[in-house]
Design an enzyme around this catalytic site. Structure first.
Site, short mmCIF file in Angstrom:
data_model
loop_
_atom_site.label_atom_id
_atom_site.label_comp_id
_atom_site.label_asym_id
_atom_site.label_seq_id
_atom_site.Cartn_x
_atom_site.Cartn_y
_atom_site.Cartn_z
N TYR A 99 12.26 -10.78 26.35
CA TYR A 99 13.01 -9.71 25.94
C TYR A 99 14.12 -9.94 24.94
O TYR A 99 14.03 -11.17 24.40
CB TYR A 99 13.72 -9.12 27.45
CG TYR A 99 12.55 -8.63 28.58
CD1 TYR A 99 11.81 -7.45 28.08
CD2 TYR A 99 12.37 -9.35 29.53
CE1 TYR A 99 10.92 -7.14 28.83
CE2 TYR A 99 11.42 -9.01 30.21
CZ TYR A 99 10.59 -7.87 30.06
OH TYR A 99 9.59 -7.05 31.08
N PRO B 245 15.77 -11.44 40.40
CA PRO B 245 15.67 -10.04 39.94
C PRO B 245 14.08 -9.45 39.87
O PRO B 245 13.33 -10.13 39.34
CB PRO B 245 16.34 -10.04 38.46
CG PRO B 245 15.84 -11.55 38.10
CD PRO B 245 16.09 -12.39 39.28
N CYS C 31 12.47 -5.67 38.67
CA CYS C 31 12.56 -4.29 38.45
C CYS C 31 11.75 -3.30 39.34
O CYS C 31 10.72 -3.94 39.83
CB CYS C 31 11.72 -4.32 37.08
SG CYS C 31 12.74 -4.75 35.66
N ARG D 164 8.14 -12.36 44.45
CA ARG D 164 6.82 -11.80 45.29
C ARG D 164 6.90 -12.22 46.81
O ARG D 164 6.57 -11.45 47.58
CB ARG D 164 5.68 -12.23 44.40
CG ARG D 164 5.23 -11.47 43.47
CD ARG D 164 4.35 -11.93 42.37
NE ARG D 164 4.70 -13.48 42.18
CZ ARG D 164 3.71 -14.25 41.35
NH1 ARG D 164 2.68 -13.64 40.91
NH2 ARG D 164 4.28 -15.48 40.86
N LEU E 258 6.11 -19.06 42.20
CA LEU E 258 5.14 -19.58 43.13
C LEU E 258 5.89 -20.61 44.07
O LEU E 258 5.28 -21.40 44.28
CB LEU E 258 3.97 -19.89 42.44
CG LEU E 258 3.08 -18.90 42.02
CD1 LEU E 258 1.64 -19.62 41.25
CD2 LEU E 258 2.66 -17.87 43.11
N ALA F 12 16.59 -6.51 36.57
CA ALA F 12 16.95 -6.37 34.99
C ALA F 12 17.64 -4.79 34.69
O ALA F 12 17.07 -3.75 34.98
CB ALA F 12 15.84 -6.43 34.15
N GLN G 38 21.50 -8.60 36.86
CA GLN G 38 20.91 -9.36 35.77
C GLN G 38 21.03 -8.04 34.82
O GLN G 38 20.78 -7.00 34.67
CB GLN G 38 19.36 -9.61 35.85
CG GLN G 38 18.84 -10.28 34.69
CD GLN G 38 17.38 -10.39 34.91
OE1 GLN G 38 16.63 -9.42 34.84
NE2 GLN G 38 16.82 -11.62 34.79
N ARG H 160 19.63 -16.42 32.59
CA ARG H 160 18.07 -16.82 32.76
C ARG H 160 17.26 -17.19 31.53
O ARG H 160 17.49 -16.41 30.57
CB ARG H 160 17.53 -15.69 33.51
CG ARG H 160 16.04 -16.00 34.12
CD ARG H 160 15.44 -14.97 35.02
NE ARG H 160 14.91 -15.53 36.29
CZ ARG H 160 13.97 -15.11 37.02
NH1 ARG H 160 13.31 -13.66 36.48
NH2 ARG H 160 13.35 -15.48 37.99
C1 LIG Z 1 8.06 -6.43 40.83
C2 LIG Z 1 8.69 -7.70 40.09
C3 LIG Z 1 9.94 -7.38 39.07
C4 LIG Z 1 10.17 -8.29 38.20
N1 LIG Z 1 11.29 -7.90 37.75
C5 LIG Z 1 11.86 -8.76 36.97
C6 LIG Z 1 13.18 -8.47 36.56
O1 LIG Z 1 13.78 -7.63 36.37
N2 LIG Z 1 13.70 -9.52 35.61
C7 LIG Z 1 13.40 -10.89 35.32
O2 LIG Z 1 13.95 -11.85 35.09
N3 LIG Z 1 12.24 -11.17 36.16
C8 LIG Z 1 11.46 -10.38 36.84
N4 LIG Z 1 10.39 -10.46 37.43
C9 LIG Z 1 10.02 -11.98 37.77
C10 LIG Z 1 10.59 -12.82 38.83
O3 LIG Z 1 11.95 -12.69 38.96
C11 LIG Z 1 10.24 -14.06 39.17
O4 LIG Z 1 10.51 -14.90 38.13
C12 LIG Z 1 8.52 -14.26 38.98
O5 LIG Z 1 8.00 -13.22 39.66
C13 LIG Z 1 7.99 -15.66 39.60
O6 LIG Z 1 8.43 -15.73 40.86
P1 LIG Z 1 7.60 -15.34 42.32
O7 LIG Z 1 6.34 -16.42 42.11
O8 LIG Z 1 8.48 -15.81 43.41
O9 LIG Z 1 7.07 -14.12 42.21
C14 LIG Z 1 9.75 -9.63 38.41
C15 LIG Z 1 8.84 -10.06 39.31
C16 LIG Z 1 8.13 -9.22 40.16
C17 LIG Z 1 7.14 -9.54 40.99
#
Ligand SMILES: Cc1cc2nc3c(=O)[nH]c(=O)nc-3n(C[C@H](O)[C@H](O)[C@H](O)COP(=O)(O)O)c2cc1C
Length: 371
Positions: A183, A23, A25, A325, A302, A57, A100, A231
């Site tokens: 949250y 997810p 945002c 990401r 990551l 979210a 979510q 989550r």
């Molecule tokens: C742009 C962006 C928005 C995010 N929004 C949410 C969200 O809405 N809900 C959530 O649980 N985590 C959110 N996260 C966290 C990601 O879901 C993820 O757990 C975190 O970025 C680590 O994963 P990654 O290394 O693949 O980016 C967000 C991350 C990014 C980069």
């Protein structure tokens, strides 16, 4: 044979592979209503070949938004706006989509990250009074939230239920409750943010109570055949805070309640956190919780390389990987991973002719025609 590209079931929902879009945002809604940005964003990710997509979210009431531009699902208007986006996405992609559902609690009423992310005071334009288990601000100097009373708890629980019913009306394939990243539900779990002296605070059992009540209520309101998962942040990364042992106890309770999956992240509760960030840094938490509770477990954080993702699921440390990401940066990540791992992936027929010559059967069911 790739494990990453083998099917998996979350409850009765079967996914074609073990890659989830985490997810994310977008801070691009108007009064909670999805916009054309959501169509662009979800639309292009729906062509990525991932096994499952989580919608960002989504606030269950206006006060539960992180920023004024958060997506919401609390009214007929927000339901209709998201419905319009989903109709277009589904017309063009068979990818299962989960949502979510979230409430930001004391971390609500802030500016978007690209505007600095600071709290918007309740008296300033666009701001509102936030709510939480206890009247403790996230950052010293922030306006303190209002501690939820019994009527407030009931209102929030009912808002989650109403959003779950709207999710069903929208034909969504699953629900993830946001119990992570500091949250509202996480605020109830952590002794750092929950200082209540009623049955919702103090002992571990008491701190689990509200998140479990919300889980039970949402589970009961959403069709039994569709998965409801959680989550979690496995640790606050702060001495004396929420940790992996307490998360394990939470996972056991969720497992008893027919929780379909656990999506394991960490942190977000306290500005005092120290996180040793690096590839796979959250995988050991997922591995521990998978062993403890036995629910399908999703790891995230990551994970960027196909071989890395393959190793995580092939060694059974987690059942699925989620990408945030990495899949924004490369929205065809699952295609490239399938190519590297010698697997097959869904691609829209309109794009089949892009299959590179050295791959004979990368796109499932593709008929390439004359080249
Ligand atoms: C742009 C962006 C928005 C995010 N929004 C949410 C969200 O809405 N809900 C959530 O649980 N985590 C959110 N996260 C966290 C990601 O879901 C993820 O757990 C975190 O970025 C680590 O994963 P990654 O290394 O693949 O980016 C967000 C991350 C990014 C980069």
């Amino acid at each position: 044979m790739s494990t990453l590209f083998s099917p998996i079931s979350l409850g009765q929902l079967t996914l074609k592979n073990r890659i989830a879009i985490a997810p994310m945002c977008q801070y691009s809604a108007r009064d909670g209503e999805a916009t054309s940005w959501h169509l662009m964003h979800l639309g292009h990710l729906a062509l990525s070949g991932a096994g499952l997509m989580f919608i960002e979210a989504t606030a269950v009431e206006p006060e539960g938004r992180i920023t004024p531009a958060d997506l919401g699902l609390w009214s007929d208007a927000t339901e209709q706006a998201l419905g319009n986006v989903l109709r277009a996405v589904r017309e063009n992609s068979p990818m299962p989509i989960a949502i979510q559902l979230a409430h930001a609690g004391r971390k609500a009423s802030t500016r978007a990250p690209w505007e600095g992310g600071a709290q918007i005071p309740s008296h300033a334009p666009g701001g509102w009074v936030t709510v939480a288990p206890s009247a403790l601000p996230f950052t010293p100097g922030d306006e303190a939230p209002m501690a939820l009373d019994k009527a407030g708890l009931e209102r929030v629980r009912n808002a989650f239920v109403a959003a779950a019913k709207r999710s069903e009306r929208l034909g969504l394939d699953g629900i993830e409750l946001h119990g992570a990243h500091g949250y509202l539900l996480h605020q109830f779990l952590s002794p750092l943010s929950n200082r209540r002296d009623d049955e919702y605070g103090g002992s571990l059992a008491n701190r689990l109570r509200f998140p479990l009540e919300v889980f039970d209520a949402v589970r009961a309101a959403f069709p039994a055949a569709k998965p409801v998962g959680m989550r979690v942040s496995a640790t606050d990364w702060v001495e004396g805070g929420w940790d992996i042992e307490q998360t394990a106890a939470f996972a056991h309770e969720l497992e008893k309640r027919d929780c379909a999956f656990l999506h394991v992240s960490s942190g977000g509760l306290s500005p005092k956190q120290h996180i040793p960030v690096g590839p796979n840094y959250q995988v050991p938490f997922a591995a521990r919780l998978k062993q403890e509770a036995g629910m399908p477990t999703i790891t995230v954080g990551l994970i960027t390389e196909p071989e890395q993702a393959e190793a995580i699921v092939a060694t059974g440390q987690a059942d699925m990987v989620a990408l945030a990401r990495g899949i924004l940066y490369d929205p065809r990540w699952p295609w490239h991973a399938a190519a590297k791992l010698g697997a097959q992936v869904d691609a829209p027929p309109q794009y089949w002719r892009s299959q590179p010559r050295q791959f004979k059967e990368l796109f499932r069911g593709a008929h390439l025609g004359p080249r």
